[in-house]
Scaffold this motif. Structure first.
Motif, PDB file in Angstrom:
ATOM      1  N   LYS A  99      -9.303   8.032  17.622  1.00  0.00           N
ATOM      2  CA  LYS A  99      -8.284   7.192  17.629  1.00  0.00           C
ATOM      3  C   LYS A  99      -7.110   7.911  16.658  1.00  0.00           C
ATOM      4  N   ASP A 100      -5.905   7.715  16.608  1.00  0.00           N
ATOM      5  CA  ASP A 100      -4.875   8.104  16.466  1.00  0.00           C
ATOM      6  C   ASP A 100      -5.470   7.491  14.637  1.00  0.00           C
ATOM      7  N   ALA A 101      -4.346   9.203  13.241  1.00  0.00           N
ATOM      8  CA  ALA A 101      -4.403   8.691  12.117  1.00  0.00           C
ATOM      9  C   ALA A 101      -3.041   9.076  11.628  1.00  0.00           C
ATOM     10  N   VAL A 102      -3.073   8.252  10.504  1.00  0.00           N
ATOM     11  CA  VAL A 102      -1.538   8.212  10.038  1.00  0.00           C
ATOM     12  C   VAL A 102      -1.497   8.652   8.570  1.00  0.00           C
ATOM     13  N   TRP A 103      -0.751   9.782   8.389  1.00  0.00           N
ATOM     14  CA  TRP A 103      -1.216  10.255   7.196  1.00  0.00           C
ATOM     15  C   TRP A 103       0.727  10.671   5.542  1.00  0.00           C
ATOM     16  N   TYR A 104      -0.536   9.781   4.307  1.00  0.00           N
ATOM     17  CA  TYR A 104       0.556   9.785   3.354  1.00  0.00           C
ATOM     18  C   TYR A 104       0.374  10.905   2.377  1.00  0.00           C
ATOM     19  N   ALA A 105       1.117  11.764   1.399  1.00  0.00           N
ATOM     20  CA  ALA A 105       0.885  12.198   0.333  1.00  0.00           C
ATOM     21  C   ALA A 105       2.001  12.214  -0.222  1.00  0.00           C
ATOM     22  N   ILE A 106       1.580  12.880  -1.431  1.00  0.00           N
ATOM     23  CA  ILE A 106       2.583  12.284  -2.517  1.00  0.00           C
ATOM     24  C   ILE A 106       2.109  14.543  -3.297  1.00  0.00           C
ATOM     25  N   ILE A 107       3.586  14.886  -3.675  1.00  0.00           N
ATOM     26  CA  ILE A 107       3.467  15.284  -4.780  1.00  0.00           C
ATOM     27  C   ILE A 107       3.564  15.720  -6.273  1.00  0.00           C
ATOM     28  N   ILE A 134      -5.790  -5.161  -5.433  1.00  0.00           N
ATOM     29  CA  ILE A 134      -6.625  -4.189  -6.242  1.00  0.00           C
ATOM     30  C   ILE A 134      -6.450  -2.071  -5.653  1.00  0.00           C
ATOM     31  N   ALA A 135      -6.371  -2.688  -4.071  1.00  0.00           N
ATOM     32  CA  ALA A 135      -6.659  -0.879  -4.250  1.00  0.00           C
ATOM     33  C   ALA A 135      -5.337  -0.002  -4.184  1.00  0.00           C
ATOM     34  N   THR A 136      -4.128  -0.446  -4.567  1.00  0.00           N
ATOM     35  CA  THR A 136      -2.971  -0.397  -4.717  1.00  0.00           C
ATOM     36  C   THR A 136      -2.720   0.144  -6.018  1.00  0.00           C
ATOM     37  N   ALA A 137      -3.141  -0.462  -6.926  1.00  0.00           N
ATOM     38  CA  ALA A 137      -4.036  -0.044  -8.582  1.00  0.00           C
ATOM     39  C   ALA A 137      -4.457   0.548  -9.034  1.00  0.00           C
ATOM     40  N   ALA A 138      -5.375   0.402  -8.244  1.00  0.00           N
ATOM     41  CA  ALA A 138      -6.850   1.783  -7.828  1.00  0.00           C
ATOM     42  C   ALA A 138      -5.832   3.128  -7.656  1.00  0.00           C
ATOM     43  N   LEU A 139      -5.409   3.267  -6.929  1.00  0.00           N
ATOM     44  CA  LEU A 139      -4.576   4.192  -6.056  1.00  0.00           C
ATOM     45  C   LEU A 139      -3.545   5.212  -6.920  1.00  0.00           C
ATOM     46  N   ARG A 140      -3.265   3.685  -7.644  1.00  0.00           N
ATOM     47  CA  ARG A 140      -2.091   4.361  -8.795  1.00  0.00           C
ATOM     48  C   ARG A 140      -3.084   5.440  -9.397  1.00  0.00           C
ATOM     49  N   LEU A 141      -3.839   4.778 -10.120  1.00  0.00           N
ATOM     50  CA  LEU A 141      -4.407   5.397 -11.330  1.00  0.00           C
ATOM     51  C   LEU A 141      -5.472   6.774 -11.063  1.00  0.00           C
ATOM     52  N   LEU A 142      -5.465   6.829  -9.711  1.00  0.00           N
ATOM     53  CA  LEU A 142      -6.435   8.063  -8.966  1.00  0.00           C
ATOM     54  C   LEU A 142      -5.121   9.046  -8.960  1.00  0.00           C
ATOM     55  N   ILE A 143      -4.339   8.523  -8.866  1.00  0.00           N
ATOM     56  CA  ILE A 143      -2.805   9.916  -8.700  1.00  0.00           C
ATOM     57  C   ILE A 143      -2.451  10.169  -9.838  1.00  0.00           C
ATOM     58  N   ARG A 144      -2.717   9.115 -10.976  1.00  0.00           N
ATOM     59  CA  ARG A 144      -2.656   9.737 -12.498  1.00  0.00           C
ATOM     60  C   ARG A 144      -3.239  10.769 -12.820  1.00  0.00           C
ATOM     61  N   PHE A 145      -4.553  10.882 -12.291  1.00  0.00           N
ATOM     62  CA  PHE A 145      -6.239  11.481 -12.426  1.00  0.00           C
ATOM     63  C   PHE A 145      -5.928  12.662 -11.786  1.00  0.00           C
ATOM     64  N   GLY A 146      -5.344  12.737 -10.859  1.00  0.00           N
ATOM     65  CA  GLY A 146      -4.863  13.356  -9.929  1.00  0.00           C
ATOM     66  C   GLY A 146      -4.881  14.727 -10.803  1.00  0.00           C
ATOM     67  N   LYS A 151       3.046   1.432  -1.201  1.00  0.00           N
ATOM     68  CA  LYS A 151       3.459   1.447  -2.425  1.00  0.00           C
ATOM     69  C   LYS A 151       3.266   2.060  -4.002  1.00  0.00           C
ATOM     70  N   ALA A 152       2.405   3.175  -3.380  1.00  0.00           N
ATOM     71  CA  ALA A 152       1.433   4.384  -4.702  1.00  0.00           C
ATOM     72  C   ALA A 152       2.734   4.851  -4.667  1.00  0.00           C
ATOM     73  N   ASN A 153       3.730   5.110  -3.651  1.00  0.00           N
ATOM     74  CA  ASN A 153       4.645   6.197  -3.464  1.00  0.00           C
ATOM     75  C   ASN A 153       4.428   7.711  -3.449  1.00  0.00           C
ATOM     76  N   MET A 154       3.077   7.363  -1.905  1.00  0.00           N
ATOM     77  CA  MET A 154       3.280   8.404  -1.113  1.00  0.00           C
ATOM     78  C   MET A 154       3.891   7.852   0.236  1.00  0.00           C
ATOM     79  N   GLN A 155       4.565   9.193   0.563  1.00  0.00           N
ATOM     80  CA  GLN A 155       5.054   9.558   1.742  1.00  0.00           C
ATOM     81  C   GLN A 155       5.151   9.604   2.858  1.00  0.00           C
ATOM     82  N   TYR A 156       4.997   9.265   4.079  1.00  0.00           N
ATOM     83  CA  TYR A 156       4.529   9.119   5.609  1.00  0.00           C
ATOM     84  C   TYR A 156       5.249  10.626   5.736  1.00  0.00           C
ATOM     85  N   GLU A 157       4.006  11.595   5.986  1.00  0.00           N
ATOM     86  CA  GLU A 157       3.996  12.408   7.223  1.00  0.00           C
ATOM     87  C   GLU A 157       3.859  12.610   8.167  1.00  0.00           C
TER      88      GLU A 157
END
Length: 201
Positions: A165-173, A107-119, A145-151
């Motif tokens: 705590k540490d945080a891990v970040w991803y992004a897509i341009i 569910i999270a992957t499907a929703a994130l892909r849709l939200l990226i399209r929206f963005g 899985k939503a094609n975001m890249q580790y940064e």
């Protein structure tokens, strides 16, 4: 912004409604949600009401777009996902949580892909980023899985439940999104068929 519905075969996403207060209270109150996010625990019905009212106000003011996520098959509320634009750099940050009974279903992957399209297609952003607490590796797999890249990993950058705590970040341009676009997706600003308008509240 007008009211929108995003949908694929697994999930649909729409702006929050007052009727969502009850399921938000039920699902967000799980300890596992607090362990992986910044949702407080214990979680009260008043907090759920304040959350729904706040995100509805943010949408009306075009400050942020937080969607209720629904199981497409049953129309049940399963969680939320929001995108928070930053106009200066034409970028945005995404945040989300999924109710524990619905983990492991994609569910999270499907929703994130849709939200990226929206963005990229509706908001015309250049960059979308998201982060997760380092111990929550499952959230990182969603972003991959939503094609975001580790940064990178920001050490001790989040104060979570009394501990740094540490945080891990991803992004897509935008350029990456356009290179991987499928037929029916747009990089020119026109909403795809899956960005469907719904009547105003």
């Amino acid at each position: 912004m007008e009211q929108l519905e995003l949908a694929d075969q697994l999930v649909s996403m729409r702006p929050f409604e007052p009727a969502d207060i009850a399921p938000v209270f039920e699902l967000a109150g799980a300890r596992e949600i607090a362990d992986n996010t910044f949702v407080p625990h214990p979680y009260t019905q008043e907090a759920a009401q304040e959350f729904v009212e706040r995100v509805r106000e943010q949408w009306s003011a075009d400050e942020a777009y937080v969607f209720a996520i629904l199981d497409r098959a049953t129309d049940a509320f399963v969680g939320c996902m929001g995108i928070h634009p930053e106009a200066t750099h034409n970028s945005a940050t995404v945040g989300y949580w999924i109710g524990k009974p619905f983990w492991g279903r994609g569910i999270a992957t499907a929703a994130l892909r849709l939200l990226i399209r929206f963005g990229f297609e509706k908001l015309q952003l250049n960059r979308i980023e998201a982060g997760h607490l380092a111990h929550n590796a499952a959230s990182g797999r969603v972003m991959q899985k939503a094609n975001m890249q580790y940064e990178g990993r920001r050490r001790g950058s989040k104060l979570h439940r009394g501990e740094y705590k540490d945080a891990v970040w991803y992004a897509i341009i935008r350029a990456d999104y356009c290179r991987s676009s499928k037929p029916g997706q747009s990089c020119a600003g026109e909403p795809s068929q899956e960005l469907k308008r719904t009547p105003e509240d």
